[in-house]
Design an enzyme around this catalytic site. Structure first.
Site, short mmCIF file in Angstrom:
data_model
loop_
_atom_site.label_atom_id
_atom_site.label_comp_id
_atom_site.label_asym_id
_atom_site.label_seq_id
_atom_site.Cartn_x
_atom_site.Cartn_y
_atom_site.Cartn_z
N LYS A 2 50.64 -65.32 -72.19
CA LYS A 2 49.43 -65.20 -72.66
C LYS A 2 48.98 -63.72 -72.91
CE LYS A 2 46.15 -67.68 -70.05
NZ LYS A 2 45.11 -67.86 -68.97
N GLU A 22 59.20 -67.11 -64.16
CA GLU A 22 57.49 -67.43 -63.76
C GLU A 22 56.93 -68.65 -64.54
OE1 GLU A 22 54.98 -67.14 -62.40
OE2 GLU A 22 54.53 -64.97 -61.86
N ASP A 23 55.76 -68.62 -64.18
CA ASP A 23 55.18 -69.74 -65.02
C ASP A 23 54.44 -69.31 -66.27
OD1 ASP A 23 53.35 -68.71 -63.30
OD2 ASP A 23 52.62 -70.34 -62.70
N ASP A 79 50.34 -63.27 -67.47
CA ASP A 79 48.86 -63.11 -68.05
C ASP A 79 48.72 -61.57 -68.11
OD1 ASP A 79 45.82 -63.26 -68.05
OD2 ASP A 79 45.79 -64.68 -66.55
N GLY A 101 54.17 -71.66 -58.91
CA GLY A 101 53.91 -72.15 -60.32
C GLY A 101 55.34 -72.38 -61.18
N ASP A 137 48.56 -74.62 -62.14
CA ASP A 137 47.60 -75.23 -61.09
C ASP A 137 46.35 -74.80 -61.69
OD1 ASP A 137 47.78 -73.11 -59.93
OD2 ASP A 137 46.55 -73.91 -58.44
N VAL A 181 45.22 -72.68 -68.79
CA VAL A 181 46.11 -73.77 -69.10
C VAL A 181 46.71 -74.66 -67.64
CG1 VAL A 181 46.74 -73.12 -71.22
CG2 VAL A 181 47.94 -72.47 -69.52
P1 IMP Z 1 49.17 -61.83 -63.93
O1 IMP Z 1 49.50 -61.03 -62.61
O2 IMP Z 1 47.80 -61.63 -64.21
O3 IMP Z 1 50.16 -61.77 -64.93
O4 IMP Z 1 49.31 -63.29 -63.12
C1 IMP Z 1 49.98 -64.26 -63.17
C2 IMP Z 1 49.47 -65.65 -62.36
O5 IMP Z 1 48.41 -65.90 -62.58
C3 IMP Z 1 50.49 -66.66 -62.94
O6 IMP Z 1 51.75 -66.77 -62.20
C4 IMP Z 1 49.58 -67.87 -62.58
O7 IMP Z 1 49.79 -68.27 -61.29
C5 IMP Z 1 48.32 -67.36 -62.65
N1 IMP Z 1 47.74 -67.75 -63.98
C6 IMP Z 1 47.31 -66.87 -65.09
N2 IMP Z 1 46.99 -67.46 -65.98
C7 IMP Z 1 46.86 -68.88 -65.69
C8 IMP Z 1 46.59 -69.97 -66.33
O8 IMP Z 1 46.04 -70.15 -67.50
N3 IMP Z 1 46.71 -71.26 -65.71
C9 IMP Z 1 47.08 -71.12 -64.37
N4 IMP Z 1 47.35 -70.19 -63.61
C10 IMP Z 1 47.51 -68.93 -64.41
MG MG Z 2 52.34 -67.73 -60.57
#
Ligand code: IMP
Ligand code: MG
Length: 183
Positions: free
Chosen positions: A134, A102-103, A106, A47, A163, A157
């Site tokens: 987010k 990071e992208d 979440d 990402g 993606d 998103v």
């Molecule tokens: P976390 O461990 O939940 O913070 O995961 C983050 C990862 O989940 C990111 O690096 C993305 O690959 C994926 N992700 C979380 N939200 C989105 C979104 O809205 N669109 C696309 N990928 C997302």
């Molecule tokens: Mg990612």
């Protein structure tokens, strides 16, 4: 073949111009904060690849780039916080100043694991740069984001590296998929 960038099923959330402007600001901030240092940018694949490429070109310092790939075991087990390293770094980071790129943050579970992992390797400092934040679904409340492009609402998103089932990473903007059922 219809053009992907004008796909009517996409609603633009952040334009290319907005993103480009913001990345320049983040790059300038990092350039100032790391003056005299030689940071390593660590991109989290896949990402982060688009953001990382743009951000690196806005950091006017002697620096290097590395990549890692992690998997978070799919939705159901996400809350376990278990993260698997699919591709590890090729270099030792002991005594180095790191900026994890990071992208999107979440739940924060992937990042909190990764940041701790890098810290445990003896890095001098570990900071976090993310294009998107987010905040609503955050589980790891104490996660500290040092450089954040934009906060986004609690919607799925895509674009600019992000993606949906590997699609849309090439969009030059960030969008919400209006109807995920439509191909
Ligand atoms: P976390 O461990 O939940 O913070 O995961 C983050 C990862 O989940 C990111 O690096 C993305 O690959 C994926 N992700 C979380 N939200 C989105 C979104 O809205 N669109 C696309 N990928 C997302
Ligand atoms: Mg990612």
């Amino acid at each position: 073949m219809s053009a992907e960038f004008t796909n009517p099923n996409l609603e633009v959330l952040l334009s290319n111009e907005q993103i480009t402007t913001r990345i320049k600001e983040l790059g300038a901030e990092i350039t100032g904060d790391f003056a005299g240092q030689e940071p390593i940018l660590i991109g989290v694949l896949k990402g982060a690849f688009v953001f990382m490429a743009d951000l690196a070109r806005c950091i006017n310092l002697k620096m290097s780039v590395e990549f890692m790939a992690v998997s978070s075991y799919g939705k159901a087990q996400k809350s376990s916080g278990e993260v698997k390293i699919i591709k590890d770094l090729d270099v030792a980071v002991e005594g180095k100043d790191l900026i994890v790129v990071e992208d999107i943050v979440d739940t924060g579970l992937t990042l909190s694991y990764l940041l701790q992992n890098l810290q445990s390797r003896g890095a001098k400092s570990v900071r976090l740069a993310t294009l998107l934040d987010k905040p609503e679904p955050r589980i790891v409340k104490e996660l500290n984001i040092n450089y954040c492009g934009f906060q986004v609402p609690n919607k799925f998103v895509v674009g600019f590296g992000l993606d949906a089932a590997e699609r849309y990473r090439n969009l030059p903007y960030i969008a919400v998929v209006k109807n995920p059922e439509i191909a």
